[in-house]
Enzyme design. Structure first.
Site, PDB file in Angstrom:
ATOM      1  CG  ASP A 141      42.589  38.725  33.209  1.00 17.46           C
ATOM      2  OD1 ASP A 141      43.168  39.735  33.646  1.00 17.46           O
ATOM      3  OD2 ASP A 141      41.468  38.381  33.610  1.00 17.46           O
ATOM      4  CG  ASP A 145      46.112  39.144  37.889  1.00 22.97           C
ATOM      5  OD1 ASP A 145      47.305  39.436  37.622  1.00 22.97           O
ATOM      6  OD2 ASP A 145      45.141  39.618  37.265  1.00 22.97           O
ATOM      7  NE  ARG A 198      47.062  45.877  35.619  1.00 23.63           N
ATOM      8  CZ  ARG A 198      45.827  45.451  35.369  1.00 23.63           C
ATOM      9  NH1 ARG A 198      45.556  44.163  35.389  1.00 23.63           N
ATOM     10  NH2 ARG A 198      44.860  46.303  35.098  1.00 23.63           N
TER      11      ARG A 198
END
Ligand code: NAG
Ligand code: NAG
Ligand code: NAG
Ligand code: NAG
Ligand code: NAG
Length: 323
Positions: A141, A145, A198
Site C-alpha cells: 500500500d 498516507d 504519488r
C-alpha cells in the site's frame, strides 16, 4: 536567570521541527515525558500506545505482523541505524503531537508504512521507506498516507525508494465535507528514488513542496487533484524515466470523458491547482498543469537550499543515521 533557563528549555524541546507541524501550537512529541528504549516488538507496541508524554527509542530490528498504534504526545526515535521495522507499519489515528524519526519501515503488506488519520501536529522526519517493484501496483500500500482531515504535518528528510505508490493525501474525492480546509502539509528535503506515483498525490490539500529530490520517478510525480493547491519550490527531478509522462500533474479525466475520448486509467474527479514559487529543475520531466492557483506563500519562515546544492544536500542528509 530563570527566564534564560526557561527559554533554553523551550528552544531545545522544539528544535528542528518546521513547516506546518511547527504551527497550531507546534509538535513536541514526548518531550518532557518519560524515556524508554525498547528492542522487542511487544514492548514497542506497548510503549507507544499510551497518551502520556513519552519518548520511545527503538533499538531494533523488530518485525510486526500488523500496524502498531501510536498515542498522543509521543516521539518514536530509532537508535543509530537500528530502528528497523519489518512489515506491520505504524498508525496514528485521532491523535495529536506525534514525532516519528530515524526509523526504517519496509515491505508492509496490506497496510501503509505510516497511516495518519484525524490527527494533527505530526512530524515525520529522517526515516527510510522501501519495498520493491517486483510485484504489482497494489501489492504494497502507501508509504506515508495522510487521510481523514489530518492537519499541520511536516514530512522532511525522508528517503522513499523502490515503491509504486508513495504518499497519498486524501483518500476519496467524495470526502470533501470532512477534508476541505484541512491537510496543511509541508514536504521538504525528501529523497525519492525509483517511485512510480504519488510524490505525493493530494486532494483538498494545501501542500508546500520544497527542496525535494526526485530520481527515477517512473510515472506521475506531484499530483494535485480535487481542488488541492500545491506550492512547488526549489525541487530537483533527475532521470525521470518516461519523459513523456507528467511530473507535476493537475489533470483529471473528466475533460477527456466529456470530450468523448477513450476511457483511460486515472481518477475521475476535479482538477487541482499548481503554484510555482522559487525555480525548480524538472530535468527531462514534463508538467501538465490545467490550473494555476492562489497558494503562493506559507504562514511560516523557511530557508531554501540553493537549487544547485539540492541534489547533494538531500542525498547526504535524508534518511536514517543522520540525526
Ligand atoms: C488524543 O488527542 C486527541 C486530539 O488532540 C484528543 O481528542 C484525544 O482526546 C486524546 N486522547 C486522549 C486519551 O487524551
Ligand atoms: C535512469 O533511468 C534508466 C531507465 O529506467 C535506468 O536504467 C538508469 O539506471 C537510471 N539512471 C540512474 C542514474 O538512476
Ligand atoms: C496532458 O495530459 C493529457 C493526458 O495524458 C494529454 O492528452 C495532454 O497532451 C497532456 N498535455 C501536455 C501539454 O503534455
Ligand atoms: C483560491 O482559489 C480557490 C479555488 O479557485 C478558491 O476557492 C478560493 O476562494 C481562493 N482563495 C482566495 C483567498 O482567493
Ligand atoms: C505534555 C503534552 O505535550 N501534553 C499534551 C498531550 O496532548 C494533548 C492533546 O491531545 C495536549 O493538550 C497536551 O498539551
Amino acid at each position: 536567570m530563570k527566564v534564560i533557563v526557561l527559554l533554553s528549555l523551550l528552544v531545545s524541546s522544539v528544535v528542528a521541527q518546521d513547516g506546518y507541524a511547527a504551527l497550531n501550537g507546534g509538535t513536541t512529541g514526548g518531550a518532557g515525558g518519560t524515556t524508554t528504549t525498547v528492542s522487542a516488538a511487544a514492548a514497542f507496541q506497548t510503549a507507544i500506545k499510551s497518551n502520556t508524554p513519552k519518548v520511545v527509542f527503538l533499538k531494533g530490528p523488530i518485525s510486526l505482523s500488523s500496524q502498531a498504534s501510536i498515542g498522543n504526545n509521543t516521539s518514536i526515535i530509532g537508535v543509530g541505524t537500528t530502528g528497523i521495522i519489518n512489515g506491520g507499519g505504524l498508525r496514528t489515528v485521532g491523535t495529536s503531537n506525534v514525532i516519528i524519526r530515524n526509523l526504517v519501515i519496509n515491505k508492509v503488506k496490506g497496510n501503509d508504512a505510516i497511516t495518519v488519520q484525524k490527527a494533527h501536529n505530526i512530524w515525520i522526519d529522517h526515516n527510510e521507506f522501501f519495498s520493491d517493484t517486483d510485484h504489482g501496483f497494489d501489492f504494497y500500500d502507501g508509504q506515508v498516507d495522510l487521510t481523514h482531515a489530518c492537519d499541520f504535518i511536516t514530512v522532511s528528510w525522508n528517503f522513499f525508494h523502490d515503491h509504486f505508490k508513495c504518499s497519498l493525501i486524501g483518500h476519496d474525492p467524495g470526502n470533501s465535507k470532512e477534508d476541505t480546509g484541512k491537510f496543511h502539509i509541508t514536504y521538504h528535503h525528501n529523497h525519492w528514488n525509483n517511485i512510480h506515483t504519488r510524490t505525493p498525490a493530494m486532494r483538498f490539500a494545501h501542500v508546500h513542496s520544497f527542496n525535494n529530490l526526485f530520481e527515477n520517478v517512473v510515472s506521475q510525480g506531484i499530483h494535485s487533484r480535487s481542488f488541492a493547491q500545491v506550492l512547488i519550490e526549489g525541487n530537483v527531478f533527475v532521470n525521470t524515466t518516461e519523459p513523456g509522462e507528467s511530473i507535476v500533474f493537475t489533470l483529471n479525466e473528466i475533460q477527456r470523458l466529456t470530450n468523448l475520448q477513450c476511457l483511460h486509467t486515472g481518477d475521475f474527479e476535479p482538477d487541482g491547482f499548481a503554484n510555482f514559487g522559487a525555480a525548480s529543475d524538472f530535468g527531462t520531466g514534463r508538467n501538465n498543469i490545467t490550473a494555476t492557483g492562489n497558494f503562493t506563500s506559507v504562514p511560516y519562515t523557511y530557508t531554501l537550499t540553493p537549487l544547485t546544492s539540492v541534489r547533494s544536500t538531500v542525498t547526504s542528509g535524508a534518511g536514517v543515521g543522520k540525526i
